[in-house]
Design a protein around this motif. Structure first.
Motif, PDB file in Angstrom:
ATOM      1  N   PHE A  61     -68.251  15.196 -87.112  1.00 49.84           N
ATOM      2  CA  PHE A  61     -67.444  15.466 -85.923  1.00 49.84           C
ATOM      3  C   PHE A  61     -67.065  14.167 -85.211  1.00 49.84           C
ATOM      4  O   PHE A  61     -65.917  13.981 -84.779  1.00 49.84           O
ATOM      5  CB  PHE A  61     -68.220  16.385 -84.982  1.00 49.84           C
ATOM      6  CG  PHE A  61     -67.527  16.671 -83.679  1.00 49.84           C
ATOM      7  CD1 PHE A  61     -66.349  17.391 -83.642  1.00 49.84           C
ATOM      8  CD2 PHE A  61     -68.064  16.207 -82.482  1.00 49.84           C
ATOM      9  CE1 PHE A  61     -65.703  17.639 -82.444  1.00 49.84           C
ATOM     10  CE2 PHE A  61     -67.436  16.464 -81.283  1.00 49.84           C
ATOM     11  CZ  PHE A  61     -66.250  17.183 -81.255  1.00 49.84           C
ATOM     12  N   SER A  62     -68.012  13.248 -85.119  1.00 49.31           N
ATOM     13  CA  SER A  62     -67.735  11.962 -84.476  1.00 49.31           C
ATOM     14  C   SER A  62     -66.672  11.186 -85.245  1.00 49.31           C
ATOM     15  O   SER A  62     -65.773  10.570 -84.646  1.00 49.31           O
ATOM     16  CB  SER A  62     -69.024  11.152 -84.376  1.00 49.31           C
ATOM     17  OG  SER A  62     -68.776   9.879 -83.827  1.00 49.31           O
ATOM     18  N   CYS A  65     -63.185  12.799 -84.627  1.00 55.76           N
ATOM     19  CA  CYS A  65     -62.689  12.494 -83.285  1.00 55.76           C
ATOM     20  C   CYS A  65     -62.218  11.041 -83.193  1.00 55.76           C
ATOM     21  O   CYS A  65     -61.202  10.737 -82.547  1.00 55.76           O
ATOM     22  CB  CYS A  65     -63.773  12.760 -82.243  1.00 55.76           C
ATOM     23  SG  CYS A  65     -64.157  14.508 -81.999  1.00 55.76           S
ATOM     24  N   LYS A  69     -58.589   9.934 -82.356  1.00 55.19           N
ATOM     25  CA  LYS A  69     -58.572   9.325 -81.021  1.00 55.19           C
ATOM     26  C   LYS A  69     -58.574  10.379 -79.918  1.00 55.19           C
ATOM     27  O   LYS A  69     -57.884  10.265 -78.916  1.00 55.19           O
ATOM     28  CB  LYS A  69     -57.385   8.370 -80.881  1.00 55.19           C
ATOM     29  CG  LYS A  69     -57.482   7.157 -81.776  1.00 55.19           C
ATOM     30  CD  LYS A  69     -56.454   6.098 -81.440  1.00 55.19           C
ATOM     31  CE  LYS A  69     -55.067   6.525 -81.857  1.00 55.19           C
ATOM     32  NZ  LYS A  69     -54.088   5.401 -81.696  1.00 55.19           N
ATOM     33  N   ARG A  70     -59.373  11.408 -80.129  1.00 56.99           N
ATOM     34  CA  ARG A  70     -59.546  12.479 -79.159  1.00 56.99           C
ATOM     35  C   ARG A  70     -61.035  12.767 -78.988  1.00 56.99           C
ATOM     36  O   ARG A  70     -61.762  12.877 -79.972  1.00 56.99           O
ATOM     37  CB  ARG A  70     -58.825  13.772 -79.606  1.00 56.99           C
ATOM     38  CG  ARG A  70     -57.312  13.666 -79.711  1.00 56.99           C
ATOM     39  CD  ARG A  70     -56.677  13.581 -78.321  1.00 56.99           C
ATOM     40  NE  ARG A  70     -55.222  13.636 -78.401  1.00 56.99           N
ATOM     41  CZ  ARG A  70     -54.446  12.587 -78.598  1.00 56.99           C
ATOM     42  NH1 ARG A  70     -54.995  11.390 -78.759  1.00 56.99           N
ATOM     43  NH2 ARG A  70     -53.130  12.718 -78.650  1.00 56.99           N
ATOM     44  N   PHE A  71     -61.487  12.892 -77.741  1.00 54.33           N
ATOM     45  CA  PHE A  71     -62.867  13.255 -77.442  1.00 54.33           C
ATOM     46  C   PHE A  71     -63.844  12.276 -78.102  1.00 54.33           C
ATOM     47  O   PHE A  71     -64.924  12.659 -78.561  1.00 54.33           O
ATOM     48  CB  PHE A  71     -63.146  14.698 -77.911  1.00 54.33           C
ATOM     49  CG  PHE A  71     -64.387  15.301 -77.303  1.00 54.33           C
ATOM     50  CD1 PHE A  71     -64.501  15.462 -75.936  1.00 54.33           C
ATOM     51  CD2 PHE A  71     -65.439  15.694 -78.106  1.00 54.33           C
ATOM     52  CE1 PHE A  71     -65.646  16.015 -75.387  1.00 54.33           C
ATOM     53  CE2 PHE A  71     -66.589  16.256 -77.555  1.00 54.33           C
ATOM     54  CZ  PHE A  71     -66.690  16.411 -76.186  1.00 54.33           C
ATOM     55  N   VAL A  72     -63.483  10.998 -78.143  1.00 53.67           N
ATOM     56  CA  VAL A  72     -64.303   9.999 -78.838  1.00 53.67           C
ATOM     57  C   VAL A  72     -65.626   9.785 -78.117  1.00 53.67           C
ATOM     58  O   VAL A  72     -66.703   9.805 -78.726  1.00 53.67           O
ATOM     59  CB  VAL A  72     -63.522   8.670 -78.954  1.00 53.67           C
ATOM     60  CG1 VAL A  72     -64.408   7.588 -79.565  1.00 53.67           C
ATOM     61  CG2 VAL A  72     -62.275   8.868 -79.800  1.00 53.67           C
ATOM     62  N   ALA A  75     -67.852  12.863 -78.385  1.00 57.73           N
ATOM     63  CA  ALA A  75     -68.436  13.022 -79.717  1.00 57.73           C
ATOM     64  C   ALA A  75     -69.605  12.067 -79.921  1.00 57.73           C
ATOM     65  O   ALA A  75     -70.628  12.426 -80.524  1.00 57.73           O
ATOM     66  CB  ALA A  75     -67.366  12.792 -80.779  1.00 57.73           C
TER      67      ALA A  75
END
Length: 414
Positions: A61-62, A65, A69-72, A75
């Motif tokens: 998941f990390s 993300c 470049k979203r919710f970095v 994550a």
């Protein structure tokens, strides 16, 4: 076309770091798989079935993300929290403490991944606390029976080794972030100074234009007053003096760089009022006069030039019986046309003395200073027509506010 990315910026550095740490986590997670499979039977099946998929899912998941470049940051925090949850619950779900494996637990190989994720997801102070506390937790658990009853020295050395690796990652992340932030600050400062310099330059240019408007208005008033011999000429000079005083007051009250604008309709109304104030009659025609936007400086230039053309016509074209007109037209694509004409005496443009500034300075140059063009057509005995053009008006609600074409007669009586 998209603007090129800066060579170094905080946003770009964060993107690179997050992707590097996420990829680093996948690699270390893959290296831990053999140890995890070998130790699978030492843990309670329920814990293994939950903890192992969740830990590896957080790593994947990390990475996703970071690539998107979203919710970095979120994550990275998920990875850090899930790792510490798995580490703390591990000794609570050991199947048989008497048969616990010797050597390091497979979670130990992910300790550096967790501390690196904390460096991405938390502030430096919190990441530092995480960096110290989490390896020490592993060292303590490793010395317990559920952790294999390893030597205390071994658990301590494992913890110190993990802290050193995590500290190296944290220092690199922090240094790069600080350097990128300094670059961003320097760029913003440079842009701010450049913007301020541009505004100051624009202010100076506009101040020169405002000074020129006032100069033309005052100079025209003085020349008219010097030639005023009759009551009609004196009355005209008085009205022009009042207009010059208004220009001076406006120049004192309005800052040159305020970016003010006026409506085309307002300019047309001012021109109509000026024509009606003349001692001779002007036929006024308005077409396409709407709510389009004109810069205030440009509107003032057009007004001053048209005013000078009407004054010249009133003074030199002949008596009240001469036909005179003022046409104000709004054309498509932001074009504005103002025509001041008469069927009077006319003159030869080539024979106008240099010291006579009414045509050259107050009409042609004044219009040009506002971004427009002025054309003067005249011949002895054939009258004079002054045409002013300016293009660039922003049409705003023109369809809803457009005036009907109208013809009127303005000015004094014959």
């Amino acid at each position: 076309m998209k603007a090129p990315l800066a060579p170094l910026s905080r946003r770009r550095v964060d993107t690179i770091l997050s992707r590097a740490v996420a990829g680093f986590g996948i690699v270390f997670g893959a290296q831990a798989i053999p140890a995890m499979l070998a130790q699978y039977g030492f843990a309670e099946p329920m814990w293994a079935m939950i903890a192992i998929p969740v830990v590896y899912a957080s790593l994947v998941f990390s990475l996703l993300c970071a690539l998107a470049k979203r919710f970095v940051v979120g994550a990275a925090r998920v990875v850090a929290f899930i790792y510490i949850a798995a580490l703390v619950t591990w000794p609570l779900f050991v199947a048989d403490p008497a048969q616990v494996q010797s050597g390091d637990h497979w979670l130990y190989q992910l300790t550096t991944v967790a501390t690196a994720a904390a460096a991405i997801g938390f502030r430096t102070r919190i990441a530092t606390i995480y960096l110290v506390v989490v390896p020490l937790i592993y060292g303590v658990i490793r010395a317990l029976p559920q952790g294999g009853t390893g030597p205390v020295e071994l658990g301590f050395f494992n913890a110190v080794y993990a802290i050193i690796l995590g500290a190296a990652v944290l220092v690199i992340v922090t240094m790069l972030r600080v350097a990128a932030s300094n670059v961003d600050t320097a760029q913003q400062t440079a842009l701010s100074r450049y913007s301020r310099a541009v505004r100051q330059h624009a202010t100076e240019v506009e101040r020169v234009q405002v000074d020129a408007i006032v100069h033309d208005s005052v100079l025209t008033t003085l020349l008219t007053a010097a030639r005023a011999h009759g009551d009609r000429e004196q009355a005209l000079a008085g009205r022009m003096a009042a207009d010059a005083m208004r220009h001076l007051a406006d120049a004192a009250l309005v800052t040159p760089d305020d970016g003010s604008t006026v409506r085309f309709r307002q300019l047309a109304d001012r021109l109509g009022a000026a024509a009606r104030g003349m001692p001779v009659a002007f036929s006024l025609r308005r077409r396409g006069v709407d709510a389009r936007i004109i810069p205030a400086g440009t509107a003032e230039s057009l007004y001053s030039a048209a005013m000078q053309a009407m004054v010249n016509s009133a003074q030199h074209a002949g008596g009240p019986g001469v036909r005179r007109w003022l046409h104000v037209t709004g054309m498509p694509e932001g074009l504005i046309e103002i025509v001041v004409g008469d069927a009077g005496a006319g003159f030869d443009l080539a024979s106008v003395p240099e010291e006579r500034l009414g045509v050259r300075r107050s009409i042609v140059e004044r219009t040009a200073s506002g971004g427009g063009t002025a054309e003067v057509a005249s011949a002895p005995g054939r009258g004079t027509v002054v045409t002013l053009h300016w293009s660039g008006a922003v049409d705003e609600a023109a369809d809803a506010d457009r005036d009907e074409s109208s013809d009127d007669t303005a000015g004094g009586t014959a």
